[in-house]
Design an enzyme around this catalytic site. Structure first.
Site, PDB file in Angstrom:
ATOM      1  N   LYS A 136       0.829  -1.213   0.000  1.00  0.00           N
ATOM      2  CA  LYS A 136       0.000   0.000   0.000  1.00  0.00           C
ATOM      3  C   LYS A 136       0.862   1.260   0.000  1.00  0.00           C
ATOM      4  O   LYS A 136       0.576   2.223  -0.724  1.00  0.00           O
ATOM      5  CB  LYS A 136      -0.929  -0.012   1.220  1.00  0.00           C
ATOM      6  CG  LYS A 136      -1.958  -1.125   1.185  1.00  0.00           C
ATOM      7  CD  LYS A 136      -2.663  -1.298   2.526  1.00  0.00           C
ATOM      8  CE  LYS A 136      -3.601  -2.485   2.502  1.00  0.00           C
ATOM      9  NZ  LYS A 136      -4.220  -2.768   3.809  1.00  0.00           N
ATOM     10  N   GLN A 171      -5.108  -1.611   9.877  1.00  0.00           N
ATOM     11  CA  GLN A 171      -4.723  -2.899   9.308  1.00  0.00           C
ATOM     12  C   GLN A 171      -5.228  -4.028  10.203  1.00  0.00           C
ATOM     13  O   GLN A 171      -4.936  -4.077  11.393  1.00  0.00           O
ATOM     14  CB  GLN A 171      -3.197  -2.973   9.168  1.00  0.00           C
ATOM     15  CG  GLN A 171      -2.708  -4.231   8.479  1.00  0.00           C
ATOM     16  CD  GLN A 171      -3.099  -4.275   7.008  1.00  0.00           C
ATOM     17  OE1 GLN A 171      -3.042  -3.275   6.305  1.00  0.00           O
ATOM     18  NE2 GLN A 171      -3.492  -5.452   6.550  1.00  0.00           N
ATOM     19  N   ASP A 191     -11.285   2.520   3.786  1.00  0.00           N
ATOM     20  CA  ASP A 191     -11.521   1.083   3.651  1.00  0.00           C
ATOM     21  C   ASP A 191     -13.008   0.788   3.471  1.00  0.00           C
ATOM     22  O   ASP A 191     -13.386  -0.305   3.061  1.00  0.00           O
ATOM     23  CB  ASP A 191     -11.003   0.336   4.881  1.00  0.00           C
ATOM     24  CG  ASP A 191      -9.673  -0.367   4.619  1.00  0.00           C
ATOM     25  OD1 ASP A 191      -9.326  -0.557   3.443  1.00  0.00           O
ATOM     26  OD2 ASP A 191      -9.000  -0.739   5.594  1.00  0.00           O
TER      27      ASP A 191
END
Length: 322
Positions: free
Chosen positions: A76, A120, A145
């Site tokens: 990422k 995460q 997200d």
């Protein structure tokens, strides 16, 4: 009417002619994600020119030091750097408490220079932490997200232009668009009902005017359900579960699975496969995504897309307030 991208896919397909039809066209996530990243890079450059050095900013918050999480995060961060997004990695120790994680999230929420925040998962802490609570603590305006209940609720109601869409389903939709196959009026089948893939995938297909069936562990006669699918999206987490003879001829098959199976020919002793048995499905489908190189690269690309969109909304909001 096929799009240019779909026509290119068709002309570039390397499938051999069988006795009755050609093999499926491979829909490359590597190629499609590259196109997305190149477009986003230009958009970021335009923002920097128009707003004197402005850059979209992303924070990746990690708890613990899992090797798989470290790998995902590095991917990422690399993608962000290529596009021009200012990405920061904040790692809390595995001894972090739930309150400490929430405090870190609140700090980023209040930082006006940050436009996207992802936590995460999984949270690698020795202390008990409520993942749902942590996910919902992220400001909906920075939840790139798309996992908070606010964004999930907006998606389920069809407010697609007022929410962040989870990255994997959004990437799947982009891959379907690349085929040139219209979703409207089609029968779509989604295998899996997770909050990250299956459930939002159902919503996206529904609001794109498909008739959608969601299958799961309690669904009877799964092959019969799959056989009715013009568009099939699989996120079951079971290696090569869907067989080629289940498929409707010419179906679009999007495989979200990432599984490891034994393979003595590989140095590691294993190889990566999807949830679809590729060799047999490739003989029946019209379009199919490979594993690896299919949905995975698109997930990262859509995270970058959401971050750039968040920065654009921030700029627009500031302009309107002047």
């Amino acid at each position: 009417m096929l799009t240019l991208a779909a026509l290119s896919l068709r002309l570039g397909a390397s499938g051999c002619q069988g006795s009755w039809r050609s093999m499926a066209t491979v829909v490359s996530g590597n190629k499609t994600s590259k196109l997305v990243r190149e477009r986003l890079k230009k958009e970021v450059e335009n923002m920097r020119t128009q707003f004197s050095g402005f850059r979209p900013s992303l924070v990746v918050l990690q708890v613990g030091d899992r090797d798989d999480s470290n790998l995902y995060i590095s991917t990422k961060l690399k993608a962000a750097a290529e596009i021009g997004i200012d990405a920061k990695h904040v790692r809390l120790p595995s001894s972090a408490t739930q309150d400490e994680v929430l405090q870190s999230i609140m700090s980023v929420n209040e930082n006006l220079s940050v436009h996207g925040l992802i936590v995460q998962l999984p949270l690698d802490s020795v202390n008990p932490i409520d993942t749902e609570l942590v996910t919902n603590a992220v400001s909906p305006e920075k939840d790139v997200d798309g996992l908070s209940c606010i964004n999930a609720g907006k998606l389920s109601r069809g407010d697609l232009h007022d929410c962040f869409i989870p990255c994997t389903p959004n990437g799947c939709m982009e891959l379907i668009r690349q085929t040139g196959v219209s979703v409207a009026g089609k029968h779509a089948v989604v295998i899996g009902r997770s909050k990250i893939v299956g459930a939002p995938m159902h919503d996206l297909l529904l609001w794109s005017h498909a008739t959608v069936t969601t299958c799961h562990s309690k669904t009877p006669d799964l092959p019969a359900q799959v056989g009715r699918a013009d568009i099939l999206v699989v996120g079951a987490g079971r290696a090569e579960m869907v067989r080629g003879d289940w498929l409707k001829d010419g179906a679009v098959v999007i495989d979200c699975g990432i599984n490891h199976i034994p393979d003595e020919t590989k140095p590691s002793g294993k190889r990566v496969v999807g949830d679809v048995h590729y060799a047999s499905a490739n003989q029946r489908a019209g379009y199919i995504t490979p594993v690896p190189g299919g949905v995975g690269p698109m997930t990262v690309a859509m995270l970058m897309e959401n971050t750039v969109r968040s920065a654009q909304r921030f700029l627009l909001k500031n302009q309107l307030q002047r």
